[in-house]
Motif scaffolding. Structure first.
Motif, PDB file in Angstrom:
ATOM      1  N   GLU A   1       0.795  -1.232   0.000  1.00 31.73           N
ATOM      2  CA  GLU A   1       0.000   0.000   0.000  1.00 31.73           C
ATOM      3  C   GLU A   1       0.824   1.277   0.000  1.00 31.73           C
ATOM      4  O   GLU A   1       0.276   2.361   0.193  1.00 31.73           O
ATOM      5  CB  GLU A   1      -0.970   0.017   1.196  1.00 31.73           C
ATOM      6  N   THR A   2       2.106   1.161  -0.217  1.00 36.16           N
ATOM      7  CA  THR A   2       2.925   2.359  -0.355  1.00 36.16           C
ATOM      8  C   THR A   2       3.316   2.509  -1.813  1.00 36.16           C
ATOM      9  O   THR A   2       3.860   1.580  -2.409  1.00 36.16           O
ATOM     10  CB  THR A   2       4.180   2.243   0.515  1.00 36.16           C
ATOM     11  N   LEU A   3       3.046   3.695  -2.385  1.00 38.36           N
ATOM     12  CA  LEU A   3       3.417   3.946  -3.774  1.00 38.36           C
ATOM     13  C   LEU A   3       4.818   4.540  -3.840  1.00 38.36           C
ATOM     14  O   LEU A   3       5.289   5.138  -2.865  1.00 38.36           O
ATOM     15  CB  LEU A   3       2.435   4.923  -4.425  1.00 38.36           C
ATOM     16  N   PHE A   4       5.448   4.408  -5.006  1.00 43.97           N
ATOM     17  CA  PHE A   4       6.782   4.956  -5.161  1.00 43.97           C
ATOM     18  C   PHE A   4       6.986   5.402  -6.600  1.00 43.97           C
ATOM     19  O   PHE A   4       6.233   4.994  -7.494  1.00 43.97           O
ATOM     20  CB  PHE A   4       7.824   3.899  -4.760  1.00 43.97           C
ATOM     21  N   PRO A   5       7.973   6.253  -6.854  1.00 43.69           N
ATOM     22  CA  PRO A   5       8.236   6.677  -8.236  1.00 43.69           C
ATOM     23  C   PRO A   5       9.207   5.670  -8.864  1.00 43.69           C
ATOM     24  O   PRO A   5      10.375   5.641  -8.501  1.00 43.69           O
ATOM     25  CB  PRO A   5       8.901   8.049  -8.072  1.00 43.69           C
TER      26      PRO A   5
ATOM     27  N   CYS B   1      11.635   4.309 -11.525  1.00 39.29           N
ATOM     28  CA  CYS B   1      12.444   4.803 -12.627  1.00 39.29           C
ATOM     29  C   CYS B   1      12.815   3.632 -13.530  1.00 39.29           C
ATOM     30  O   CYS B   1      13.243   2.576 -13.055  1.00 39.29           O
ATOM     31  CB  CYS B   1      13.700   5.454 -12.062  1.00 39.29           C
TER      32      CYS B   1
ATOM     33  N   TYR C   1       6.838  10.611 -17.831  1.00 42.78           N
ATOM     34  CA  TYR C   1       6.000   9.983 -16.808  1.00 42.78           C
ATOM     35  C   TYR C   1       5.679   8.549 -17.172  1.00 42.78           C
ATOM     36  O   TYR C   1       4.826   7.924 -16.563  1.00 42.78           O
ATOM     37  CB  TYR C   1       4.699  10.788 -16.607  1.00 42.78           C
TER      38      TYR C   1
ATOM     39  N   ASP D   1       7.605   5.704 -17.010  1.00 41.26           N
ATOM     40  CA  ASP D   1       7.964   4.714 -15.991  1.00 41.26           C
ATOM     41  C   ASP D   1       7.184   4.947 -14.697  1.00 41.26           C
ATOM     42  O   ASP D   1       6.836   4.008 -13.973  1.00 41.26           O
ATOM     43  CB  ASP D   1       9.476   4.700 -15.737  1.00 41.26           C
ATOM     44  N   MET D   2       6.892   6.206 -14.417  1.00 42.01           N
ATOM     45  CA  MET D   2       6.087   6.524 -13.237  1.00 42.01           C
ATOM     46  C   MET D   2       4.726   5.838 -13.335  1.00 42.01           C
ATOM     47  O   MET D   2       4.268   5.168 -12.409  1.00 42.01           O
ATOM     48  CB  MET D   2       5.863   8.037 -13.114  1.00 42.01           C
TER      49      MET D   2
ATOM     50  N   TRP E   1       3.201   2.971 -10.820  1.00 38.09           N
ATOM     51  CA  TRP E   1       2.004   3.090  -9.985  1.00 38.09           C
ATOM     52  C   TRP E   1       1.030   1.952 -10.277  1.00 38.09           C
ATOM     53  O   TRP E   1       0.497   1.326  -9.359  1.00 38.09           O
ATOM     54  CB  TRP E   1       1.332   4.453 -10.192  1.00 38.09           C
TER      55      TRP E   1
ATOM     56  N   GLN F   1      -0.244  14.724 -11.537  1.00 43.45           N
ATOM     57  CA  GLN F   1       0.100  13.713 -10.535  1.00 43.45           C
ATOM     58  C   GLN F   1      -0.536  14.013  -9.182  1.00 43.45           C
ATOM     59  O   GLN F   1      -0.749  13.106  -8.381  1.00 43.45           O
ATOM     60  CB  GLN F   1       1.609  13.500 -10.421  1.00 43.45           C
TER      61      GLN F   1
ATOM     62  N   ILE G   1      -2.027  10.531  -7.962  1.00 44.57           N
ATOM     63  CA  ILE G   1      -1.575   9.811  -6.763  1.00 44.57           C
ATOM     64  C   ILE G   1      -2.745   9.419  -5.860  1.00 44.57           C
ATOM     65  O   ILE G   1      -2.858   8.249  -5.501  1.00 44.57           O
ATOM     66  CB  ILE G   1      -0.507  10.615  -6.006  1.00 44.57           C
TER      67      ILE G   1
ATOM     68  N   GLN H   1      -3.791   5.667  -4.771  1.00 48.09           N
ATOM     69  CA  GLN H   1      -3.794   5.321  -3.346  1.00 48.09           C
ATOM     70  C   GLN H   1      -5.131   4.750  -2.916  1.00 48.09           C
ATOM     71  O   GLN H   1      -5.209   3.986  -1.957  1.00 48.09           O
ATOM     72  CB  GLN H   1      -3.450   6.554  -2.488  1.00 48.09           C
TER      73      GLN H   1
END
Lengths: 363, 350
Positions: A203-207, A209, A238, A240-241, A245, A287, A291, A295
């Motif tokens: 449940e934690t998102l990250f960017p 790369c 964006y 890879d972002m 996600w 974003q 986000i 989430q």
């Protein structure tokens, strides 16, 4: 010269493809030769297809340019970006292997603090072949690393971990900053070698790369679509972002793990921050809504494969993000096109139709 | 190293003393601790008077002080490792740093002594980022920043109220792990501090911590006492329980917890195998505690640490407290602690 008693085979040599998007040349492969040469490369040539990309001698590869992409996918090729490294996901699509490692052509071999050259591929493989621990945080980072373990208080029932689907590596020298940060800190270089691999909690998102990335293609490949970017699109940088996600939400849903940290590569090229700002501009605003969307997304229990999860996600993207900009309607459609292409090129064993991708290999 | 200034009036260093001769321990820490005020709390079972070298600004609290301040029923709360919490209670300063008395200063990868005070206070004075993961770890560290893709609206972060440090040499493993791998020593200095993401629980080790006392004091308490609680870390879970409580409160109130540097060097003490021989209640308990804490939801009305604690105590008593008497006691301790905390604070104001 001594000869080993048995042949030493590089790990996963027949189960992993290295995918490299390029528009320039592949000279950087010379430095990677000791680590990459045993493996098969899939090169995705972006930009002008009439240009010939020279591949250093001795590498086993298939190369696809825009003409190949159009030919292989037909009308579905609309989902593959043009003039953006997002085109790399075409390489994921046509690969027939279990694992993918993807790297940018301006990423070189880094050295660890003892001065030893880092085999980034070997570290990614180790990350992918050892479990992840997303359900409870281990304060000594990756418990499966030599010299580490689970700390006091870590429940024993959670110590088997889950399968690792994604291994996200980092970069020394030019860090992966966005355009505003690059403009404000043009001289900043990442010189800190953090000797850790850790699991990103559930449940934690990250960017995410895409410069130095490994993943389990069978488990999460369908979610690694790098979106509509570049030529003709309102947004860039964006890709890879977006994939990160989507993939993280699906990994959380399917009980798969995502690791970040080692290995480091040496990132040599800083792209033009003014060009980047133009590309990222819309993304910086969007974003803020994207986000919270990710989430709060929940996928239904019935979605038990990455493909079904992804299709469900595409519907939610159109429904919830469509109101922000028509781009998201297009993106949602492209996500479906991607899955159609994925299923066509990667049929399940009980599916009769088989489509074979024909690359163009310069003679 | 950092741009954060450490005001000595903001810091109390709290040490729980299990042995009477603290000379060698304090001599080792002198370069780092001598500037600050120390609160030394003597384990109530330790009868000898403490030996403390010259040159330190300190206050010692012993069993008689504990008995004087809190009722006799509550005094039992402060036995063993929990004696240090009495130090938190009587402190009047903003930040607490607390380490076990079997720890020495560590060296970083450049051979420099790790100044745990500067690093812990820096961790606490810079924001935490629990709402989105930064792949370059703490973005406020010199030479680092937020990476591409990190939402701008989340870049101001939230206040950091707890800083959990780590340990070289003897890491904080449980008894089964250390007994199985008797040679296992932590020699890896990971040069990072990072925020523990929201909704992610972690095992807080009391060996090397720092926190913002004014905000979190009511939540940092010795609640869970195992039946065979002992005087080595392998025989206690009080800090683990405390950490779970604190993390739930922080997640609810949008506060942050960091983990990583600074490191201490933890010296050899005790026997993992001996600890293993005791029935290890703590291990069994964790299996149920984690799902319980993960599913705990606090109400919107709980907007203070005290209110969160009250709701959690009720939930513990109603839930697992019914089948586990030590958890029912822990719930009572939580309520008791908040009361004592309020009482002591109001006395200070008089």
């Amino acid at each position: 010269m001594s000869v080993p008693a048995t042949v030493v085979t590089p790990p996963l040599v027949n189960e992993l493809d290295i995918v490299i998007p390029t528009i320039r040349n592949l000279d950087f492969l010379e430095q990677w030769r000791p680590f990459f040469q045993p493996y098969h490369l899939i090169i995705v040539q972006d930009g002008d297809p009439s240009k010939t990309i020279r591949v250093p001698e001795g590498f086993d590869y298939e190369l696809y340019n825009r003409n190949d992409i159009n030919r292989i996918l037909g009308p579905k090729s609309s989902c593959i970006s043009f003039k953006d490294s997002a085109c790399r996901c075409f390489g994921f699509l046509v690969s027939k292997k279990k694992y993918i490692f993807t790297i940018d052509d301006d990423c070189f071999v880094a050295k660890d603090p003892s001065g030893q050259e880092i085999n980034a591929l070997a570290q990614h493989i180790h990350n992918l072949l050892t479990p992840a621990t997303p359900l409870f945080f281990n304060t000594l980072y990756d418990p499966y690393r030599e010299g580490a373990d689970f700390v006091r208080g870590y429940p024993f029932s959670l110590r088997e971990g889950v399968t690792t689907a994604i291994s996200h590596g980092l970069w020394l020298n030019i860090p992966d900053y966005d355009a505003p940060t690059q403009l404000v800190k043009p001289r900043e270089r990442n010189t800190r070698y953090v000797d850790a691999v850790l699991t990103i909690p559930k449940e934690t998102l990250f960017p995410m790369c895409g410069m130095n990335l490994g993943f389990h293609r069978e488990l999460i490949g369908p979610a690694m679509y790098f979106g509509l970017m570049g030529d003709g699109q309102p947004i860039g940088r964006y890709d890879d972002m977006w994939a990160g996600w989507c993939a993280k939400v699906i990994c959380d849903h399917l009980g798969l793990g995502v690791k970040t940290g080692l290995p480091y590569i040496w990132h040599s090229k800083a792209s033009n921050p003014f060009v980047n700002l133009k590309k990222e501009y819309k993304g910086i605003y969007w974003q803020e809504d994207i986000i919270p969307f990710f989430q709060n997304v929940t996928l239904p229990k019935e979605c038990t494969t990455p493909q079904t999860c992804y299709i469900e996600l595409s519907k939610l993207v159109k429904e919830k993000l469509g109101p922000i900009d028509p781009y998201f309607e297009k993106l949602g459609d492209a996500m479906v096109t991607w899955i159609d292409a994925w299923n066509e090129l990667n049929p399940s064993t009980d599916d009769a139709t088989t489509v074979k991708a024909e690359p163009s290999i310069p003679k | 190293m950092s741009l954060v200034t450490i005001d000595r009036n903001e810091v109390d260093i709290v040490i729980g003393a299990f042995r009477s001769d603290l000379t060698s321990f304090l001599e080792e820490w002198r370069p780092i601790f001598s500037r600050f005020h120390l609160i030394i709390v003597q384990d109530p079972d330790l009868k000898e008077e403490l030996k403390i070298p010259e040159g330190f600004d300190f206050d010692v609290y012993s069993k008689s002080d504990i008995d004087k301040l809190v009722s006799s029923s509550n005094a039992s709360m402060f036995s063993g490792y929990a004696c240090r919490y009495f130090g938190y209670l009587v402190s009047k300063r903003k930040y607490i740093i607390s380490i076990d008395d079997d720890c020495s200063p560590a060296k970083d990868n450049n051979g420099a002594i790790v100044d745990i005070v500067t690093q812990h206070i820096t961790n606490l004075k810079t924001p935490a980022t629990p709402l989105f993961f930064n792949t370059l770890y703490d973005p406020y560290r010199k030479g680092s920043d937020f990476v591409r893709g990190y939402p701008f609206s989340l870049r101001s972060g939230v206040p950091c109220v707890l800083s959990c440090g780590l340990w070289l040499n003897l890491a904080d493993y449980d008894a089964p792990t250390q007994a199985l791998k008797p040679e296992l020593r932590n020699s890896r200095y990971v040069d990072a501090v990072l925020t523990v993401p929201k909704n992610s629980l972690m095992p807080m080790s009391g060996i090397n911590i720092a926190f913002e006392r004014e905000t979190m004091g009511p939540a940092i308490l010795p609640a869970l006492k195992l039946a065979k609680e002992g005087k080595v870390r392998w025989e206690t879970m009080e800090d683990i329980w405390c950490g779970l409580v604190v993390k739930v409160v922080c997640d609810h109130l949008q506060l942050g917890v960091k983990t990583g540097i600074p490191y201490v060097w933890r010296n050899e003490r005790g026997s993992a195998i001996d600890s293993l021989k005791k029935e290890w209640q703590g291990v069994k308990l964790m299996e149920e505690l984690i799902p319980f804490f993960q599913s705990l939801k606090l109400s919107q009305e709980a907007v203070t640490v005290e209110a969160c604690m009250a709701e959690m105590a009720v939930a513990v008593k109603k839930g697992m407290g019914r089948s586990h008497p030590e958890l029912a006691n822990a719930a009572d301790s939580m309520i008791g602690w908040v009361k004592i905390w309020k009482e002591v604070k109001s006395r200070d104001l008089v």
